[in-house]
Design a protein around this motif. Structure first.
Motif, PDB file in Angstrom:
ATOM      1  N   TYR A 177       0.826  -1.201   0.000  1.00  0.00           N
ATOM      2  CA  TYR A 177       0.000   0.000   0.000  1.00  0.00           C
ATOM      3  C   TYR A 177       0.864   1.256   0.000  1.00  0.00           C
ATOM      4  CZ  TYR A 177      -3.777  -3.092   1.595  1.00  0.00           C
ATOM      5  OH  TYR A 177      -4.704  -4.090   1.710  1.00  0.00           O
ATOM      6  N   ALA A 178       0.330   2.322  -0.570  1.00  0.00           N
ATOM      7  CA  ALA A 178       1.007   3.619  -0.524  1.00  0.00           C
ATOM      8  C   ALA A 178       0.984   4.154   0.912  1.00  0.00           C
ATOM      9  CB  ALA A 178       0.342   4.606  -1.480  1.00  0.00           C
ATOM     10  N   ASP A 179      -0.117   3.941   1.644  1.00  0.00           N
ATOM     11  CA  ASP A 179      -0.238   4.378   3.035  1.00  0.00           C
ATOM     12  C   ASP A 179      -0.534   3.157   3.896  1.00  0.00           C
ATOM     13  OD1 ASP A 179      -0.729   5.525   5.495  1.00  0.00           O
ATOM     14  OD2 ASP A 179      -2.204   6.980   4.756  1.00  0.00           O
ATOM     15  N   VAL A 180       0.496   2.372   4.176  1.00  0.00           N
ATOM     16  CA  VAL A 180       0.303   1.111   4.894  1.00  0.00           C
ATOM     17  C   VAL A 180      -0.164   1.351   6.332  1.00  0.00           C
ATOM     18  CG1 VAL A 180       2.709   0.815   5.656  1.00  0.00           C
ATOM     19  CG2 VAL A 180       1.260  -1.194   5.291  1.00  0.00           C
ATOM     20  N   ASP A 181       0.217   2.467   6.948  1.00  0.00           N
ATOM     21  CA  ASP A 181      -0.235   2.744   8.318  1.00  0.00           C
ATOM     22  C   ASP A 181      -1.758   2.836   8.374  1.00  0.00           C
ATOM     23  OD1 ASP A 181       2.353   3.089   9.754  1.00  0.00           O
ATOM     24  OD2 ASP A 181       2.603   4.719   8.313  1.00  0.00           O
ATOM     25  N   ALA A 182      -2.345   3.622   7.486  1.00  0.00           N
ATOM     26  CA  ALA A 182      -3.806   3.782   7.456  1.00  0.00           C
ATOM     27  C   ALA A 182      -4.491   2.469   7.101  1.00  0.00           C
ATOM     28  CB  ALA A 182      -4.196   4.873   6.464  1.00  0.00           C
ATOM     29  N   ALA A 203       2.672  -5.869  14.752  1.00  0.00           N
ATOM     30  CA  ALA A 203       2.480  -4.461  14.410  1.00  0.00           C
ATOM     31  C   ALA A 203       3.400  -4.082  13.257  1.00  0.00           C
ATOM     32  CB  ALA A 203       2.784  -3.600  15.633  1.00  0.00           C
ATOM     33  N   LEU A 204       3.087  -2.965  12.628  1.00  0.00           N
ATOM     34  CA  LEU A 204       3.947  -2.457  11.556  1.00  0.00           C
ATOM     35  C   LEU A 204       5.344  -2.187  12.096  1.00  0.00           C
ATOM     36  CD1 LEU A 204       1.458  -0.007   9.844  1.00  0.00           C
ATOM     37  CD2 LEU A 204       2.264  -2.189   8.943  1.00  0.00           C
ATOM     38  N   GLU A 205       6.333  -2.548  11.292  1.00  0.00           N
ATOM     39  CA  GLU A 205       7.734  -2.409  11.688  1.00  0.00           C
ATOM     40  C   GLU A 205       8.555  -2.007  10.466  1.00  0.00           C
ATOM     41  OE1 GLU A 205      11.226  -5.598  13.015  1.00  0.00           O
ATOM     42  OE2 GLU A 205       9.136  -6.215  12.988  1.00  0.00           O
ATOM     43  N   GLN A 206       9.455  -1.076  10.653  1.00  0.00           N
ATOM     44  CA  GLN A 206      10.349  -0.642   9.574  1.00  0.00           C
ATOM     45  C   GLN A 206      11.442  -1.699   9.390  1.00  0.00           C
ATOM     46  OE1 GLN A 206       9.999   2.295   7.813  1.00  0.00           O
ATOM     47  NE2 GLN A 206      11.689   1.738   6.500  1.00  0.00           N
ATOM     48  N   LYS A 207      11.573  -2.219   8.174  1.00  0.00           N
ATOM     49  CA  LYS A 207      12.596  -3.219   7.874  1.00  0.00           C
ATOM     50  C   LYS A 207      13.859  -2.528   7.357  1.00  0.00           C
ATOM     51  CE  LYS A 207       9.980  -6.718   8.841  1.00  0.00           C
ATOM     52  NZ  LYS A 207      10.252  -7.588   9.962  1.00  0.00           N
ATOM     53  N   TRP A 240      15.500  -2.922   4.743  1.00  0.00           N
ATOM     54  CA  TRP A 240      15.505  -2.675   3.301  1.00  0.00           C
ATOM     55  C   TRP A 240      14.590  -1.515   2.918  1.00  0.00           C
ATOM     56  CZ3 TRP A 240      13.779  -7.323   5.375  1.00  0.00           C
ATOM     57  CH2 TRP A 240      12.405  -7.544   5.331  1.00  0.00           C
ATOM     58  N   GLY A 241      13.997  -0.829   3.923  1.00  0.00           N
ATOM     59  CA  GLY A 241      13.222   0.371   3.658  1.00  0.00           C
ATOM     60  C   GLY A 241      11.722   0.185   3.588  1.00  0.00           C
ATOM     61  N   GLN A 242      11.232  -1.001   3.854  1.00  0.00           N
ATOM     62  CA  GLN A 242       9.800  -1.265   3.778  1.00  0.00           C
ATOM     63  C   GLN A 242       9.220  -1.359   5.184  1.00  0.00           C
ATOM     64  OE1 GLN A 242       8.610  -5.147   2.231  1.00  0.00           O
ATOM     65  NE2 GLN A 242       6.924  -4.188   1.137  1.00  0.00           N
ATOM     66  N   THR A 243       8.007  -0.863   5.346  1.00  0.00           N
ATOM     67  CA  THR A 243       7.261  -1.027   6.586  1.00  0.00           C
ATOM     68  C   THR A 243       6.325  -2.213   6.392  1.00  0.00           C
ATOM     69  OG1 THR A 243       7.370   1.343   7.027  1.00  0.00           O
ATOM     70  CG2 THR A 243       5.686   0.085   8.206  1.00  0.00           C
ATOM     71  N   VAL A 244       6.364  -3.178   7.333  1.00  0.00           N
ATOM     72  CA  VAL A 244       5.619  -4.427   7.191  1.00  0.00           C
ATOM     73  C   VAL A 244       4.928  -4.785   8.502  1.00  0.00           C
ATOM     74  CG1 VAL A 244       5.819  -6.908   6.725  1.00  0.00           C
ATOM     75  CG2 VAL A 244       7.223  -5.299   5.450  1.00  0.00           C
ATOM     76  N   MET A 280       1.026  -7.040   5.190  1.00  0.00           N
ATOM     77  CA  MET A 280       0.688  -5.719   4.675  1.00  0.00           C
ATOM     78  C   MET A 280       1.960  -4.893   4.708  1.00  0.00           C
ATOM     79  SD  MET A 280      -2.957  -5.152   6.593  1.00  0.00           S
ATOM     80  CE  MET A 280      -3.413  -3.762   5.551  1.00  0.00           C
ATOM     81  N   GLY A 281       2.334  -4.332   3.557  1.00  0.00           N
ATOM     82  CA  GLY A 281       3.586  -3.592   3.490  1.00  0.00           C
ATOM     83  C   GLY A 281       3.466  -2.315   2.703  1.00  0.00           C
ATOM     84  N   SER A 282       4.455  -1.463   2.887  1.00  0.00           N
ATOM     85  CA  SER A 282       4.550  -0.237   2.108  1.00  0.00           C
ATOM     86  C   SER A 282       5.236  -0.583   0.782  1.00  0.00           C
ATOM     87  CB  SER A 282       5.353   0.826   2.850  1.00  0.00           C
ATOM     88  OG  SER A 282       6.671   0.348   3.120  1.00  0.00           O
ATOM     89  N   HIS A 283       5.085   0.316  -0.195  1.00  0.00           N
ATOM     90  CA  HIS A 283       5.801   0.131  -1.455  1.00  0.00           C
ATOM     91  C   HIS A 283       7.298   0.246  -1.180  1.00  0.00           C
ATOM     92  CE1 HIS A 283       2.322   0.125  -4.054  1.00  0.00           C
ATOM     93  NE2 HIS A 283       1.865   1.194  -3.444  1.00  0.00           N
ATOM     94  N   VAL A 284       8.078  -0.630  -1.780  1.00  0.00           N
ATOM     95  CA  VAL A 284       9.534  -0.551  -1.657  1.00  0.00           C
ATOM     96  C   VAL A 284      10.039   0.402  -2.718  1.00  0.00           C
ATOM     97  CG1 VAL A 284      11.699  -1.828  -1.752  1.00  0.00           C
ATOM     98  CG2 VAL A 284       9.668  -2.914  -0.790  1.00  0.00           C
ATOM     99  N   ARG A 285      10.810   1.354  -2.284  1.00  0.00           N
ATOM    100  CA  ARG A 285      11.371   2.326  -3.223  1.00  0.00           C
ATOM    101  C   ARG A 285      12.743   1.849  -3.677  1.00  0.00           C
ATOM    102  NH1 ARG A 285       7.226   5.033  -2.239  1.00  0.00           N
ATOM    103  NH2 ARG A 285       6.710   6.382  -0.550  1.00  0.00           N
ATOM    104  N   ALA A 286      12.969   1.899  -4.976  1.00  0.00           N
ATOM    105  CA  ALA A 286      14.240   1.423  -5.525  1.00  0.00           C
ATOM    106  C   ALA A 286      15.365   2.392  -5.242  1.00  0.00           C
ATOM    107  CB  ALA A 286      14.119   1.225  -7.036  1.00  0.00           C
TER     108      ALA A 286
END
Length: 144
Positions: free
Chosen positions: A95-100, A115-119, A121-125, A138-144
Protein backbone atom coordinates in the motif's frame (compact mmCIF):
# COMPACT_ATOMS: atom_id res chain seq x y z
CA UNK A 1 16.77 -21.65 -34.58
CA UNK A 2 14.77 -22.49 -31.46
CA UNK A 3 11.93 -20.19 -30.52
CA UNK A 4 12.00 -18.54 -27.14
CA UNK A 5 9.45 -19.94 -24.74
CA UNK A 6 7.09 -17.42 -23.19
CA UNK A 7 6.67 -17.43 -19.45
CA UNK A 8 3.10 -18.20 -18.44
CA UNK A 9 1.00 -15.36 -17.07
CA UNK A 10 0.20 -15.67 -13.39
CA UNK A 11 -3.60 -15.65 -13.53
CA UNK A 12 -5.16 -16.64 -10.18
CA UNK A 13 -4.52 -17.16 -6.52
CA UNK A 14 -7.34 -19.38 -5.22
CA UNK A 15 -7.97 -19.14 -1.48
CA UNK A 16 -9.92 -21.98 0.12
CA UNK A 17 -12.27 -20.54 2.76
CA UNK A 18 -15.12 -21.48 5.07
CA UNK A 19 -17.59 -19.04 3.47
CA UNK A 20 -17.04 -17.65 -0.02
CA UNK A 21 -19.40 -14.66 0.22
CA UNK A 22 -18.24 -13.83 3.73
CA UNK A 23 -14.55 -13.92 2.73
CA UNK A 24 -15.14 -11.82 -0.39
CA UNK A 25 -16.98 -9.20 1.69
CA UNK A 26 -14.24 -9.30 4.35
CA UNK A 27 -11.43 -8.72 1.82
CA UNK A 28 -13.42 -5.93 0.22
CA UNK A 29 -14.01 -4.11 3.53
CA UNK A 30 -10.69 -4.94 5.14
CA UNK A 31 -8.12 -4.67 2.36
CA UNK A 32 -9.89 -2.35 -0.10
CA UNK A 33 -10.71 -4.70 -2.98
CA UNK A 34 -13.86 -4.63 -5.11
CA UNK A 35 -15.76 -7.90 -5.56
CA UNK A 36 -15.76 -8.52 -9.32
CA UNK A 37 -17.75 -11.76 -9.34
CA UNK A 38 -19.82 -13.72 -6.82
CA UNK A 39 -21.61 -16.92 -7.88
CA UNK A 40 -25.23 -17.50 -7.08
CA UNK A 41 -25.65 -20.10 -4.30
CA UNK A 42 -25.93 -23.73 -5.32
CA UNK A 43 -29.33 -24.90 -4.07
CA UNK A 44 -28.12 -28.22 -2.63
CA UNK A 45 -25.50 -26.43 -0.51
CA UNK A 46 -27.03 -22.93 -0.18
CA UNK A 47 -23.43 -21.74 -0.41
CA UNK A 48 -21.68 -19.69 -3.04
CA UNK A 49 -18.93 -21.67 -4.78
CA UNK A 50 -16.74 -18.95 -6.31
CA UNK A 51 -15.90 -15.27 -5.87
CA UNK A 52 -13.28 -13.03 -7.47
CA UNK A 53 -11.79 -9.72 -6.41
CA UNK A 54 -10.74 -6.95 -8.77
CA UNK A 55 -7.01 -7.12 -8.09
CA UNK A 56 -5.16 -5.99 -11.21
CA UNK A 57 -3.27 -8.29 -13.57
CA UNK A 58 -3.92 -11.36 -11.43
CA UNK A 59 -7.13 -12.47 -9.74
CA UNK A 60 -7.70 -13.31 -6.09
CA UNK A 61 -10.47 -15.91 -5.97
CA UNK A 62 -12.30 -17.71 -3.16
CA UNK A 63 -13.80 -21.19 -3.17
CA UNK A 64 -15.08 -23.41 -0.32
CA UNK A 65 -12.59 -25.37 1.78
CA UNK A 66 -14.08 -28.62 0.56
CA UNK A 67 -15.78 -29.19 -2.73
CA UNK A 68 -16.25 -32.37 -4.67
CA UNK A 69 -14.28 -31.32 -7.77
CA UNK A 70 -11.14 -30.12 -6.00
CA UNK A 71 -11.04 -32.71 -3.22
CA UNK A 72 -11.46 -35.57 -5.73
CA UNK A 73 -8.75 -34.27 -8.09
CA UNK A 74 -6.08 -32.90 -5.80
CA UNK A 75 -6.96 -33.96 -2.26
CA UNK A 76 -8.59 -32.27 0.72
CA UNK A 77 -7.41 -28.90 1.99
CA UNK A 78 -5.32 -29.28 5.14
CA UNK A 79 -5.80 -26.61 7.80
CA UNK A 80 -3.42 -25.72 10.63
CA UNK A 81 -4.24 -27.72 13.74
CA UNK A 82 -3.83 -24.84 16.20
CA UNK A 83 -3.71 -21.04 16.34
CA UNK A 84 0.09 -21.29 16.67
CA UNK A 85 0.37 -22.84 13.21
CA UNK A 86 -0.29 -21.33 9.81
CA UNK A 87 -0.95 -22.57 6.32
CA UNK A 88 1.76 -22.86 3.67
CA UNK A 89 0.70 -19.68 1.83
CA UNK A 90 0.93 -16.04 2.84
CA UNK A 91 -0.98 -13.31 1.02
CA UNK A 92 0.96 -10.06 0.60
CA UNK A 93 -0.44 -6.62 -0.19
CA UNK A 94 1.54 -3.40 -0.66
CA UNK A 95 0.00 0.00 0.00
CA UNK A 96 1.01 3.62 -0.52
CA UNK A 97 -0.24 4.38 3.04
CA UNK A 98 0.30 1.11 4.89
CA UNK A 99 -0.24 2.74 8.32
CA UNK A 100 -3.81 3.78 7.46
CA UNK A 101 -4.56 0.48 5.71
CA UNK A 102 -3.23 -1.61 8.62
CA UNK A 103 -5.48 0.34 11.03
CA UNK A 104 -8.44 -0.12 8.65
CA UNK A 105 -7.77 -3.87 8.40
CA UNK A 106 -7.70 -4.31 12.18
CA UNK A 107 -10.76 -2.06 12.63
CA UNK A 108 -12.56 -4.21 10.03
CA UNK A 109 -11.91 -7.47 11.86
CA UNK A 110 -8.44 -8.66 10.82
CA UNK A 111 -6.58 -10.08 13.82
CA UNK A 112 -3.21 -8.36 14.41
CA UNK A 113 -0.26 -10.77 14.37
CA UNK A 114 2.58 -8.24 14.41
CA UNK A 115 2.48 -4.46 14.41
CA UNK A 116 3.95 -2.46 11.56
CA UNK A 117 7.73 -2.41 11.69
CA UNK A 118 10.35 -0.64 9.57
CA UNK A 119 12.60 -3.22 7.87
CA UNK A 120 16.26 -2.60 7.04
CA UNK A 121 15.51 -2.67 3.30
CA UNK A 122 13.22 0.37 3.66
CA UNK A 123 9.80 -1.26 3.78
CA UNK A 124 7.26 -1.03 6.59
CA UNK A 125 5.62 -4.43 7.19
CA UNK A 126 2.95 -5.81 9.52
CA UNK A 127 0.98 -9.06 9.64
CA UNK A 128 -2.69 -9.85 10.31
CA UNK A 129 -4.90 -12.95 10.11
CA UNK A 130 -8.06 -12.99 8.02
CA UNK A 131 -11.35 -14.56 9.15
CA UNK A 132 -10.11 -18.01 8.07
CA UNK A 133 -6.78 -17.68 9.89
CA UNK A 134 -4.77 -16.99 6.73
CA UNK A 135 -1.74 -14.75 7.28
CA UNK A 136 -1.83 -11.49 5.33
CA UNK A 137 1.37 -9.43 5.07
CA UNK A 138 0.69 -5.72 4.68
CA UNK A 139 3.59 -3.59 3.49
CA UNK A 140 4.55 -0.24 2.11
CA UNK A 141 5.80 0.13 -1.45
CA UNK A 142 9.53 -0.55 -1.66
CA UNK A 143 11.37 2.33 -3.22
CA UNK A 144 14.24 1.42 -5.53
Amino acid sequence: MASEAMSPAFAYTVVYVKGVAKSAAFYSATFGYTVRHLDQPIKAHDQKMWAELESGATTIAFTPLHQRETDALTGAVQLPESAGERGPVEICFDYADVDAEYRRAVDSGAVPVSALEQKNWGQTVGYVRDIDGIIVRMGSHVRA
